[in-house]
Every structure is written in structure tokens, then in C-alpha cells.
Write a protein that holds these residues in place. Structure first.
Motif, PDB file in Angstrom:
ATOM      1  N   PRO A  17       0.810  -1.223   0.000  1.00 26.57           N
ATOM      2  CA  PRO A  17       0.000   0.000   0.000  1.00 26.57           C
ATOM      3  C   PRO A  17       0.845   1.275   0.000  1.00 26.57           C
ATOM      4  CG  PRO A  17      -0.831  -1.559   1.632  1.00 26.57           C
ATOM      5  CD  PRO A  17       0.475  -2.116   1.125  1.00 26.57           C
ATOM      6  N   LEU A  18       1.991   1.244   0.681  1.00 25.07           N
ATOM      7  CA  LEU A  18       2.894   2.408   0.650  1.00 25.07           C
ATOM      8  C   LEU A  18       4.078   2.075  -0.242  1.00 25.07           C
ATOM      9  CD1 LEU A  18       2.986   3.727   4.328  1.00 25.07           C
ATOM     10  CD2 LEU A  18       1.544   4.434   2.438  1.00 25.07           C
ATOM     11  N   ALA A  21       9.689   4.616   1.887  1.00 26.55           N
ATOM     12  CA  ALA A  21       9.884   5.485   3.050  1.00 26.55           C
ATOM     13  C   ALA A  21      11.152   6.313   2.855  1.00 26.55           C
ATOM     14  CB  ALA A  21       9.992   4.635   4.322  1.00 26.55           C
ATOM     15  N   PRO A  79       6.869  -4.106   3.590  1.00 25.16           N
ATOM     16  CA  PRO A  79       5.622  -3.357   3.400  1.00 25.16           C
ATOM     17  C   PRO A  79       5.347  -2.415   4.571  1.00 25.16           C
ATOM     18  CG  PRO A  79       5.134  -5.627   3.998  1.00 25.16           C
ATOM     19  CD  PRO A  79       6.605  -5.544   3.754  1.00 25.16           C
ATOM     20  N   PHE A  80       5.930  -2.717   5.729  1.00 23.63           N
ATOM     21  CA  PHE A  80       5.746  -1.869   6.917  1.00 23.63           C
ATOM     22  C   PHE A  80       7.026  -1.122   7.266  1.00 23.63           C
ATOM     23  CE2 PHE A  80       2.656  -5.360   7.351  1.00 23.63           C
ATOM     24  CZ  PHE A  80       1.478  -4.627   7.449  1.00 23.63           C
ATOM     25  N   GLY A  81       7.921  -0.983   6.292  1.00 24.82           N
ATOM     26  CA  GLY A  81       9.191  -0.315   6.552  1.00 24.82           C
ATOM     27  C   GLY A  81      10.131  -1.241   7.316  1.00 24.82           C
ATOM     28  N   GLY A  82      11.119  -0.641   7.958  1.00 19.06           N
ATOM     29  CA  GLY A  82      12.082  -1.450   8.705  1.00 19.06           C
ATOM     30  C   GLY A  82      12.921  -0.586   9.606  1.00 19.06           C
ATOM     31  N   ARG A  85      12.169   3.001  12.839  1.00 22.67           N
ATOM     32  CA  ARG A  85      10.950   3.739  12.503  1.00 22.67           C
ATOM     33  C   ARG A  85       9.931   2.861  11.771  1.00 22.67           C
ATOM     34  NH1 ARG A  85      11.519   9.206  13.564  1.00 22.67           N
ATOM     35  NH2 ARG A  85       9.257   9.028  13.629  1.00 22.67           N
ATOM     36  N   MET A  86      10.076   1.565  11.913  1.00 18.00           N
ATOM     37  CA  MET A  86       9.127   0.645  11.279  1.00 18.00           C
ATOM     38  C   MET A  86       7.704   0.932  11.781  1.00 18.00           C
ATOM     39  SD  MET A  86       9.284  -3.450  11.470  1.00 18.00           S
ATOM     40  CE  MET A  86       8.097  -4.459  10.611  1.00 18.00           C
ATOM     41  N   CYS A  87       6.720   0.642  10.940  1.00 18.26           N
ATOM     42  CA  CYS A  87       5.321   0.886  11.282  1.00 18.26           C
ATOM     43  C   CYS A  87       4.987   0.337  12.670  1.00 18.26           C
ATOM     44  CB  CYS A  87       4.443   0.220  10.231  1.00 18.26           C
ATOM     45  SG  CYS A  87       2.694   0.322  10.611  1.00 18.26           S
ATOM     46  N   LEU A  88       4.458   1.212  13.512  1.00 22.59           N
ATOM     47  CA  LEU A  88       4.093   0.786  14.866  1.00 22.59           C
ATOM     48  C   LEU A  88       2.856  -0.112  14.855  1.00 22.59           C
ATOM     49  CD1 LEU A  88       4.524   4.028  17.012  1.00 22.59           C
ATOM     50  CD2 LEU A  88       6.011   2.032  16.893  1.00 22.59           C
ATOM     51  N   PHE A  92      -0.968  -5.075  14.414  1.00 28.89           N
ATOM     52  CA  PHE A  92      -2.394  -4.745  14.463  1.00 28.89           C
ATOM     53  C   PHE A  92      -2.990  -4.822  13.052  1.00 28.89           C
ATOM     54  CE2 PHE A  92      -5.684  -1.309  14.484  1.00 28.89           C
ATOM     55  CZ  PHE A  92      -6.587  -1.943  15.315  1.00 28.89           C
ATOM     56  N   ILE A  97      -6.241  -7.548   8.880  1.00 29.36           N
ATOM     57  CA  ILE A  97      -6.377  -8.053   7.508  1.00 29.36           C
ATOM     58  C   ILE A  97      -6.751  -9.536   7.556  1.00 29.36           C
ATOM     59  CG2 ILE A  97      -5.142  -8.525   5.354  1.00 29.36           C
ATOM     60  CD1 ILE A  97      -3.343  -6.076   6.045  1.00 29.36           C
TER      61      ILE A  97
HETATM   62  C1  HEM Z   1      -1.670  -2.318   5.806  1.00 26.31           C
HETATM   63  C2  HEM Z   1      -1.579  -1.359   6.727  1.00 26.31           C
HETATM   64  C3  HEM Z   1      -0.329  -0.548   6.970  1.00 26.31           C
HETATM   65  C4  HEM Z   1       0.784  -0.403   6.209  1.00 26.31           C
HETATM   66  C5  HEM Z   1       1.109  -1.038   4.844  1.00 26.31           C
HETATM   67  C6  HEM Z   1       1.668   0.503   6.907  1.00 26.31           C
HETATM   68  C7  HEM Z   1       2.913   0.893   6.448  1.00 26.31           C
HETATM   69  C8  HEM Z   1       3.741   1.783   7.094  1.00 26.31           C
HETATM   70  C9  HEM Z   1       5.035   2.206   6.604  1.00 26.31           C
HETATM   71  C10 HEM Z   1       5.695   1.740   5.303  1.00 26.31           C
HETATM   72  C11 HEM Z   1       5.545   3.079   7.511  1.00 26.31           C
HETATM   73  C12 HEM Z   1       6.898   3.814   7.412  1.00 26.31           C
HETATM   74  C13 HEM Z   1       7.937   2.944   8.108  1.00 26.31           C
HETATM   75  C14 HEM Z   1       9.340   3.446   7.911  1.00 26.31           C
HETATM   76  O1  HEM Z   1       9.568   4.660   7.744  1.00 26.31           O
HETATM   77  O2  HEM Z   1      10.258   2.608   7.962  1.00 26.31           O
HETATM   78  C15 HEM Z   1       4.579   3.217   8.582  1.00 26.31           C
HETATM   79  C16 HEM Z   1       4.736   4.023   9.692  1.00 26.31           C
HETATM   80  C17 HEM Z   1       3.841   4.108  10.709  1.00 26.31           C
HETATM   81  N1  HEM Z   1       2.662   3.408  10.861  1.00 26.31           N
HETATM   82 FE1  HEM Z   1       1.896   2.091   9.508  1.00 26.31          FE
HETATM   83  N2  HEM Z   1       1.073   0.872   8.089  1.00 26.31           N
HETATM   84  C18 HEM Z   1      -0.141   0.255   8.172  1.00 26.31           C
HETATM   85  C19 HEM Z   1      -1.038   0.334   9.216  1.00 26.31           C
HETATM   86  C20 HEM Z   1      -0.836   1.036  10.388  1.00 26.31           C
HETATM   87  C21 HEM Z   1      -1.739   1.034  11.528  1.00 26.31           C
HETATM   88  C22 HEM Z   1      -3.049   0.229  11.598  1.00 26.31           C
HETATM   89  C23 HEM Z   1      -1.199   1.864  12.454  1.00 26.31           C
HETATM   90  C24 HEM Z   1      -1.697   2.265  13.815  1.00 26.31           C
HETATM   91  C25 HEM Z   1      -2.623   1.616  14.486  1.00 26.31           C
HETATM   92  C26 HEM Z   1       0.048   2.394  11.898  1.00 26.31           C
HETATM   93  C27 HEM Z   1       0.879   3.283  12.537  1.00 26.31           C
HETATM   94  C28 HEM Z   1       2.066   3.761  12.043  1.00 26.31           C
HETATM   95  C29 HEM Z   1       2.897   4.740  12.714  1.00 26.31           C
HETATM   96  C30 HEM Z   1       2.611   5.429  14.059  1.00 26.31           C
HETATM   97  C31 HEM Z   1       4.022   4.957  11.895  1.00 26.31           C
HETATM   98  C32 HEM Z   1       5.199   5.916  12.136  1.00 26.31           C
HETATM   99  C33 HEM Z   1       6.293   5.164  12.875  1.00 26.31           C
HETATM  100  C34 HEM Z   1       7.504   6.062  13.122  1.00 26.31           C
HETATM  101  O3  HEM Z   1       7.771   6.950  12.315  1.00 26.31           O
HETATM  102  O4  HEM Z   1       8.211   5.820  14.107  1.00 26.31           O
HETATM  103  N3  HEM Z   1       0.227   1.859  10.657  1.00 26.31           N
HETATM  104  N4  HEM Z   1       3.491   2.413   8.307  1.00 26.31           N
END
Ligand code: HEM
Length: 140
Positions: A17-18, A21, A79-82, A85-88, A92, A97
Motif C-alpha cells: 500500500p505504501l 519510506a 511493506p511496513f518499513g524497517g 521507525r518501522m510501522c508501529l 495490528f 487483515i
Molecule cells: C496495511 C496497513 C499498513 C501499512 C502497509 C503501513 C505501512 C507503514 C510504513 C511503510 C511506515 C513507514 C515505516 C518506515 O519509515 O520505515 C509506517 C509508519 C507508521 N505506521 Fe503504519 N502501516 C499500516 C497500518 C498502520 C496502523 C493500523 C497503524 C496504527 C494503528 C500504523 C501506525 C504507524 C505509525 C505510528 C508509523 C510511524 C512510525 C515512526 O515513524 O516511528 N500503521 N506504516
């Protein structure tokens, strides 16, 4: 539900989806003969990593069994980074999903209301009409 989780992992590999980063270089460093000066912004492309044939032979093939065993190499499935700063929300999101998929598959049959609906990036990957479905309850 290990197989279902592998299917989810595979979808997130082929269609993250993203798209990536950003990071900022905190010090000068050299990587693969490129010198990256301190302060430069770097973009890590999720799609390029996920479709690298060195990491995933025949990368366009949907093969959920790829994620069996020890799984991907570190930082090859992002998909959630690494890193720090990986997705928190990644666990969840994965559980949500999985629950959604489980209920859709076990409780309903469905078909697409718009079979050739376009998918776009705005900036998230999303069906342009909201993916309307016709749902039919499955007899249990
Ligand atoms: C399919 C669903 C999701 C995808 C694909 C996704 C993907 C990502 C990615 C690629 C990043 C950047 C990571 C990086 O910079 O290395 C990120 C950051 C983040 N995500 Fe998600 N995310 C999803 C769902 C969620 C959900 C459900 C939450 C909260 C309940 C969430 C909270 C966050 C937060 C707080 C950050 C920032 C982390 C930081 O910068 O320290 N994400 N996400």
C-alpha cells in the motif's frame, strides 16, 4: 491460519500500500560505490525491493509458499518499513487483515461490481471507485 497469513504477506509483497519510506543521512557514507553526503534524503522503494529477482526469483508470481520456513532475508520484505521507525501498527494491521479475510472467505461469496475497476496511487494504492462488491452469504 498460517497459509492465510502467507497469502496476506504475498499480497503485501506484490502490492504494498505504501510505495516506500524516506530517510535522512546523519553522516557521510559510501554504499555500493555511491557517496551519500550527510543531510541527503534517501528514498527506499518498497516495490523495487519486493520485485528484485535476486531476492524473489520470478518476482511477479503469486506463490504464498515463498513465506514458509525461515521467511525472507532481513530488509527484503518491507511493506511496513524497517528499522527503528518501522510501522508501529504492523501487527495490528496484519491481524485485522487476517480477520477480515477469514470472515470474507468463510462467510461470503462475492463478485466485483466493477470487474475492470482501475487501481491508482493517491498516494496510497487504492481502487478508484472504492471496490464495490456484491456479497452473498455462504451456507454453513
Ligand atoms: C496495511 C496497513 C499498513 C501499512 C502497509 C503501513 C505501512 C507503514 C510504513 C511503510 C511506515 C513507514 C515505516 C518506515 O519509515 O520505515 C509506517 C509508519 C507508521 N505506521 Fe503504519 N502501516 C499500516 C497500518 C498502520 C496502523 C493500523 C497503524 C496504527 C494503528 C500504523 C501506525 C504507524 C505509525 C505510528 C508509523 C510511524 C512510525 C515512526 O515513524 O516511528 N500503521 N506504516
Amino acid at each position: 491460519m498460517r497459509y492465510s497469513m502467507n497469502v496476506v504477506a504475498k499480497v503485501l509483497r506484490l502490492m504494498p500500500p505504501l510505495t516506500g519510506a524516506f530517510r535522512e543521512a546523519l553522516v557521510d557514507f559510501t554504499y555500493a560505490d555511491y557517496t551519500i553526503p550527510k543531510g541527503w534524503k534517501l528514498y527506499c522503494s518498497t516495490g523495487s525491493t519486493h520485485k528484485d529477482p535476486v531476492l524473489y526469483p520470478n518476482p511477479e508470481k503469486f506463490d504464498a509458499s515463498r513465506f514458509e520456513g525461515s521467511g525472507s532475508n532481513p530488509f527484503s520484505y518491507v511493506p511496513f518499513g524497517g528499522g527503528p521507525r518501522m510501522c508501529l501498527g504492523h501487527e495490528f494491521a496484519r491481524i485485522n487483515i487476517l480477520i477480515f479475510l477469514h470472515n470474507m472467505v468463510t462467510r461470503f461469496k462475492w463478485n466485483l461490481a466493477i470487474p475492470d475497476e482501475a487501481i491508482g496511487y493517491n498516494p496510497m494504492l487504492s481502487p478508484q471507485q472504492g471496490l464495490p462488491l456484491r456479497l452473498l452469504p455462504r451456507r454453513l
